[in-house]
Design a protein around this motif. Sequence first.
Motif, PDB file in Angstrom:
ATOM      1  N   TRP A  98      31.237  42.482  65.115  1.00 11.58           N
ATOM      2  CA  TRP A  98      31.374  42.294  63.669  1.00 11.58           C
ATOM      3  C   TRP A  98      32.308  43.353  63.080  1.00 11.58           C
ATOM      4  O   TRP A  98      32.061  43.915  62.016  1.00 11.58           O
ATOM      5  CB  TRP A  98      30.013  42.351  62.969  1.00 11.58           C
ATOM      6  CG  TRP A  98      29.104  41.191  63.253  1.00 11.58           C
ATOM      7  CD1 TRP A  98      28.632  40.793  64.460  1.00 11.58           C
ATOM      8  CD2 TRP A  98      28.546  40.277  62.303  1.00 11.58           C
ATOM      9  NE1 TRP A  98      27.812  39.699  64.332  1.00 11.58           N
ATOM     10  CE2 TRP A  98      27.730  39.370  63.006  1.00 11.58           C
ATOM     11  CE3 TRP A  98      28.622  40.162  60.916  1.00 11.58           C
ATOM     12  CZ2 TRP A  98      27.024  38.341  62.380  1.00 11.58           C
ATOM     13  CZ3 TRP A  98      27.905  39.147  60.292  1.00 11.58           C
ATOM     14  CH2 TRP A  98      27.139  38.241  61.025  1.00 11.58           C
ATOM     15  N   ASP A  99      33.407  43.610  63.760  1.00  7.89           N
ATOM     16  CA  ASP A  99      34.292  44.713  63.389  1.00  7.89           C
ATOM     17  C   ASP A  99      35.725  44.197  63.319  1.00  7.89           C
ATOM     18  O   ASP A  99      36.401  44.075  64.346  1.00  7.89           O
ATOM     19  CB  ASP A  99      34.154  45.841  64.414  1.00  7.89           C
ATOM     20  CG  ASP A  99      34.881  47.117  63.993  1.00  7.89           C
ATOM     21  OD1 ASP A  99      35.772  47.047  63.137  1.00  7.89           O
ATOM     22  OD2 ASP A  99      34.541  48.186  64.541  1.00  7.89           O
ATOM     23  N   PRO A 702      23.190  50.849  69.893  1.00  2.71           N
ATOM     24  CA  PRO A 702      23.533  49.430  70.012  1.00  2.71           C
ATOM     25  C   PRO A 702      23.700  48.805  68.630  1.00  2.71           C
ATOM     26  O   PRO A 702      22.719  48.377  68.009  1.00  2.71           O
ATOM     27  CB  PRO A 702      22.341  48.838  70.770  1.00  2.71           C
ATOM     28  CG  PRO A 702      21.196  49.734  70.419  1.00  2.71           C
ATOM     29  CD  PRO A 702      21.776  51.103  70.222  1.00  2.71           C
ATOM     30  N   GLY A 703      24.930  48.744  68.151  1.00  7.69           N
ATOM     31  CA  GLY A 703      25.180  48.286  66.790  1.00  7.69           C
ATOM     32  C   GLY A 703      25.698  46.878  66.674  1.00  7.69           C
ATOM     33  O   GLY A 703      26.032  46.430  65.573  1.00  7.69           O
ATOM     34  N   VAL A 786      26.291  45.638  57.680  1.00 10.88           N
ATOM     35  CA  VAL A 786      25.807  45.197  56.372  1.00 10.88           C
ATOM     36  C   VAL A 786      26.318  43.776  56.145  1.00 10.88           C
ATOM     37  O   VAL A 786      27.519  43.521  56.205  1.00 10.88           O
ATOM     38  CB  VAL A 786      26.301  46.132  55.258  1.00 10.88           C
ATOM     39  CG1 VAL A 786      25.732  45.694  53.915  1.00 10.88           C
ATOM     40  CG2 VAL A 786      25.928  47.581  55.564  1.00 10.88           C
ATOM     41  N   GLN A 787      25.391  42.853  55.898  1.00 14.57           N
ATOM     42  CA  GLN A 787      25.735  41.444  55.764  1.00 14.57           C
ATOM     43  C   GLN A 787      25.364  40.936  54.376  1.00 14.57           C
ATOM     44  O   GLN A 787      24.337  41.325  53.821  1.00 14.57           O
ATOM     45  CB  GLN A 787      24.996  40.633  56.844  1.00 14.57           C
ATOM     46  CG  GLN A 787      25.298  41.108  58.258  1.00 14.57           C
ATOM     47  CD  GLN A 787      24.330  40.561  59.295  1.00 14.57           C
ATOM     48  OE1 GLN A 787      24.009  39.370  59.282  1.00 14.57           O
ATOM     49  NE2 GLN A 787      23.875  41.425  60.204  1.00 14.57           N
ATOM     50  N   VAL A 788      26.203  40.067  53.835  1.00  7.89           N
ATOM     51  CA  VAL A 788      25.970  39.473  52.520  1.00  7.89           C
ATOM     52  C   VAL A 788      25.878  37.963  52.694  1.00  7.89           C
ATOM     53  O   VAL A 788      26.786  37.336  53.254  1.00  7.89           O
ATOM     54  CB  VAL A 788      27.092  39.814  51.522  1.00  7.89           C
ATOM     55  CG1 VAL A 788      26.765  39.258  50.135  1.00  7.89           C
ATOM     56  CG2 VAL A 788      27.324  41.313  51.454  1.00  7.89           C
ATOM     57  N   TYR A 789      24.772  37.380  52.217  1.00 11.75           N
ATOM     58  CA  TYR A 789      24.547  35.946  52.307  1.00 11.75           C
ATOM     59  C   TYR A 789      24.372  35.363  50.907  1.00 11.75           C
ATOM     60  O   TYR A 789      23.739  35.973  50.034  1.00 11.75           O
ATOM     61  CB  TYR A 789      23.299  35.636  53.138  1.00 11.75           C
ATOM     62  CG  TYR A 789      23.467  35.971  54.606  1.00 11.75           C
ATOM     63  CD1 TYR A 789      23.932  35.016  55.501  1.00 11.75           C
ATOM     64  CD2 TYR A 789      23.167  37.242  55.084  1.00 11.75           C
ATOM     65  CE1 TYR A 789      24.088  35.316  56.848  1.00 11.75           C
ATOM     66  CE2 TYR A 789      23.327  37.557  56.425  1.00 11.75           C
ATOM     67  CZ  TYR A 789      23.788  36.589  57.301  1.00 11.75           C
ATOM     68  OH  TYR A 789      23.960  36.896  58.636  1.00 11.75           O
ATOM     69  N   ARG A 808      30.821  46.756  59.073  1.00 13.49           N
ATOM     70  CA  ARG A 808      30.162  47.601  60.066  1.00 13.49           C
ATOM     71  C   ARG A 808      30.377  49.047  59.648  1.00 13.49           C
ATOM     72  O   ARG A 808      31.525  49.480  59.455  1.00 13.49           O
ATOM     73  CB  ARG A 808      30.723  47.353  61.459  1.00 13.49           C
ATOM     74  CG  ARG A 808      30.027  48.198  62.532  1.00 13.49           C
ATOM     75  CD  ARG A 808      30.355  47.736  63.928  1.00 13.49           C
ATOM     76  NE  ARG A 808      29.693  48.581  64.929  1.00 13.49           N
ATOM     77  CZ  ARG A 808      29.230  48.129  66.082  1.00 13.49           C
ATOM     78  NH1 ARG A 808      29.337  46.847  66.391  1.00 13.49           N
ATOM     79  NH2 ARG A 808      28.652  48.954  66.936  1.00 13.49           N
ATOM     80  N   VAL A 809      29.278  49.787  59.528  1.00  6.47           N
ATOM     81  CA  VAL A 809      29.361  51.178  59.067  1.00  6.47           C
ATOM     82  C   VAL A 809      28.601  52.076  60.038  1.00  6.47           C
ATOM     83  O   VAL A 809      27.576  51.675  60.599  1.00  6.47           O
ATOM     84  CB  VAL A 809      28.797  51.342  57.640  1.00  6.47           C
ATOM     85  CG1 VAL A 809      29.636  50.564  56.639  1.00  6.47           C
ATOM     86  CG2 VAL A 809      27.351  50.907  57.557  1.00  6.47           C
ATOM     87  N   HIS A 810      29.126  53.253  60.239  1.00 10.50           N
ATOM     88  CA  HIS A 810      28.442  54.269  61.052  1.00 10.50           C
ATOM     89  C   HIS A 810      27.832  55.295  60.122  1.00 10.50           C
ATOM     90  O   HIS A 810      28.508  55.854  59.252  1.00 10.50           O
ATOM     91  CB  HIS A 810      29.415  54.951  62.010  1.00 10.50           C
ATOM     92  CG  HIS A 810      28.754  55.984  62.875  1.00 10.50           C
ATOM     93  ND1 HIS A 810      28.039  55.651  63.998  1.00 10.50           N
ATOM     94  CD2 HIS A 810      28.691  57.342  62.762  1.00 10.50           C
ATOM     95  CE1 HIS A 810      27.562  56.742  64.561  1.00 10.50           C
ATOM     96  NE2 HIS A 810      27.948  57.789  63.828  1.00 10.50           N
TER      97      HIS A 810
END
Length: 873
Positions: A98-99, A702-703, A786-789, A808-810
């Motif tokens: 997802w990057d 594991p991201g 972080v996902q937006v639906y 995708r954030v660290h």
Amino acid sequence: MKLFRSCSNPGVLLAAIAFAMAGSARTLAAEPDGQAQSAALVAKMSLTEKVAQLQSGAPADPRLGIAAYDWWSEGLHGIARNGYATVFPQAIGLAASWDTALLQQVGTAVSTEARAKFNAIGAGKDHPRYAGLSIWSPNINIFRDPRWGRGQETYGEDPYLTGRLAVGFIQGIQGDDPAHPRAIATPKHFVVHSGPEPGRHGFDVDVSPHDLEATYLPAFRAAITEGKAGSVMCAYNALHGTPVCADDALLTTLLRHDWGFQGYVVSDCDAIDDMTRFHYFKSDNAQSSAAAVRAGTDLDCGTAYADLIDAVHKGYVDEPVLDTSLTRLFAARYRLGEWGGATDAYARIGMDQVDSPAHQQLALQAAIESMVLLKNDHDVLPLHKGMRLAVIGPNADTVETLEANYHGTASAPITPLQGLRERFGAQYISYAQGAPIAQGVPVPIPETALRNDASSLAGLRGEYFDRTDFNGSPAATRTDRVIDFDWDSVPPIHGLTANKYAVRWTGQLVPPGPGDYTLAIHVDRCFDCAGHDPVRLYVDGRKVIDDSGDDTHLQASLHFADTHPRAIRLELVHSGQDQGIRLQWLAPSQAQWAAADAAAKQADAIVAFVGLSPDVEGEELKVEVPGFNGGDRTDIGLPSTQQALLEHLAGGGKPLIVVLMSGSAVALNWAHDHADAILAAWYPGQSGGEAIARVLAGDDDPGGRLPVTFYHSVRDLPPFVSYAMQGRTYRYFAGTPLYAFGYGMSYTHFAYADPALSSTQIKAGDPLQISATVRNDGKRDGDEVVQVYLDAPGQPLAPCHALVGFQRVHLAAGESRRVRFELSPRLLSSVDAQGQRAVEAGHYRLFVGGGQPGYGVGVNADFTVTGHQALPR
């Protein structure tokens, strides 16, 4: 007149005239779009010359100064089929990251290596297949059903995720100079193509206008309108009775007029011939070719377009139609700088960029980011230093499950067994294969069953000859731990040539127990080439396999009454273009289990590497065993041989960590209930073993998140042949999944707070901004996606949920970050039954979190839309 109409200003006109007078493709400096040079060159061609250049294997034309150029090059997850290259995780694994930034970096690496290989031949020289700059990737078909064997090549089941990743990859492939791309990307297969593999050359898709617009077109639209892809590949199938490669409404009206596509269209390989032979669209290839080129298919991967000469003579198509396609094709060659020049910014890219240290590090990063943790009861992971581990399973030590399909040759692939030995120490690792991939599917004979006569080392003694016989002394000798080699277009050892050698392996085969065995030799045969590599296998001096290259004698059935070592000799003569060799077997299950028990007895925990392999899921495979058919699956569960192994291992009472290696979702129902941890590792590329070891050890979090839904059973799914979306994917599935799209665990945990909208009421057609705070509430650093639906209650055909944003954030332990998303009108729109897209009035809800609503923590925000705004296709 064609020449003069193509010139829009006096400067371009003069340049075209100068080119025509010079009489060579190399004499004119490239214009920004290549149109003037291309039109001038095409104007000088005879009909025969034109037709030759409309086929993918375009020949040299000395009269016009045109070098031979084969348009077919592959770069799905690394430059493929052209020797050593960086092998990144298979596309489905890249999607699990997802990057988008990562995908752009991978695309950049792929095209850089393509340039290096192109430059090694030289500008203006003939470039054979797989050595060009027209890269037939990415595959952005929607992975609508886990049974499809080629779904591994895609970015998953969601049109938005697929589109965003495609844009990143395409921009990486092509670079930031449209007038001079580093390479040209070719999103495929346009459109509505996702199996079944058997029958793919002639099936007709009757999809609803809603599903076409809502699911199958958006990723292609993004690839063209935002990614600016320079090429598109049309698919094998028909749509509503018309083969896609002859569909003017798709290739001209939608692609060029509505979306503004400026590039060229290439057919899937032999798709034009398929129109005659399987679709029965026309009675011969002259008429099929005429229909395709009129509709906008500029280039034929195949030879069917050779009949365009006949088509012109019979009036099926006018010659200026061919000129239009040729102008597009040569414009692309000019933009690529195929004939070189002093200003070529890419000319300095050398072979030192192929599998460079930077690219190797990127492959490792990509593999790490692709890992998805599905279960972790009692925090059994990460594994602790000093633990004794039993590494068991058919995917623990195989190269093919690293490389997947459409791959390059990895120079130093790291299998999971090797990665775990390196990370935890070989003295802490015991190993057993345990089972085959599936009933009747041979796997490489493991190191535990091979012995070098002279040293008693694991493996066989390999003698490498710099000729195609075994006379005299070998050029080199070494011990090969297993015989599982990808040597596509590369020499087996330093100092030999890639196209002429012989190898003899000798040693002992040590059966793990008495019983019936099948010994097999797997050779990856080249296609569309002359001659194949002969192989021979001897056991106790008796020749049991003798194959001259026809693939008819590559297995032998033997009975071993005991575990006494047997003398073994394997010979390979590489005189053709075949691509490597594997020495394989099917061993008795009881003997395999006994070896697994012995390994487990020495360990504190079991790490079981199970799943699928490119031998059973892939493109049009010749495999028909229980659960598999022609490259597709008939059962989405773990194959019975491996399921039985897992249940057997669990009887020992030790912690069981399951690592799933596959290109698609596998229904791990038993493991979900009984294993202590499950990690989805996909086909992770050349550094996959190291990445898996690092994640299991906790060196990296594991991201990754699932780009597909994991269902419980095929009973959850509509018929495979149906392209209707109702009941498919997270968007339209009404049941409870085993693991949801977007799901993935971490070694830490995250919390969300303070959602904020730019407005709680907007007019249809206006954008909307949403933000929220995400915090790492755990004690370890980690990655969150972080996902937006969007939920659109009241819209009858709207999906259950629709992904409209992700990042995708660290985050370090205790760190917080404000994440922001801009939602365009298209992301807020819906599609009606007639396929019309619009933003509709109503009450909506957005969810921002670590997964779908109901499957991840997050926060909601409601808003209202007033009015109605229709949107273009």
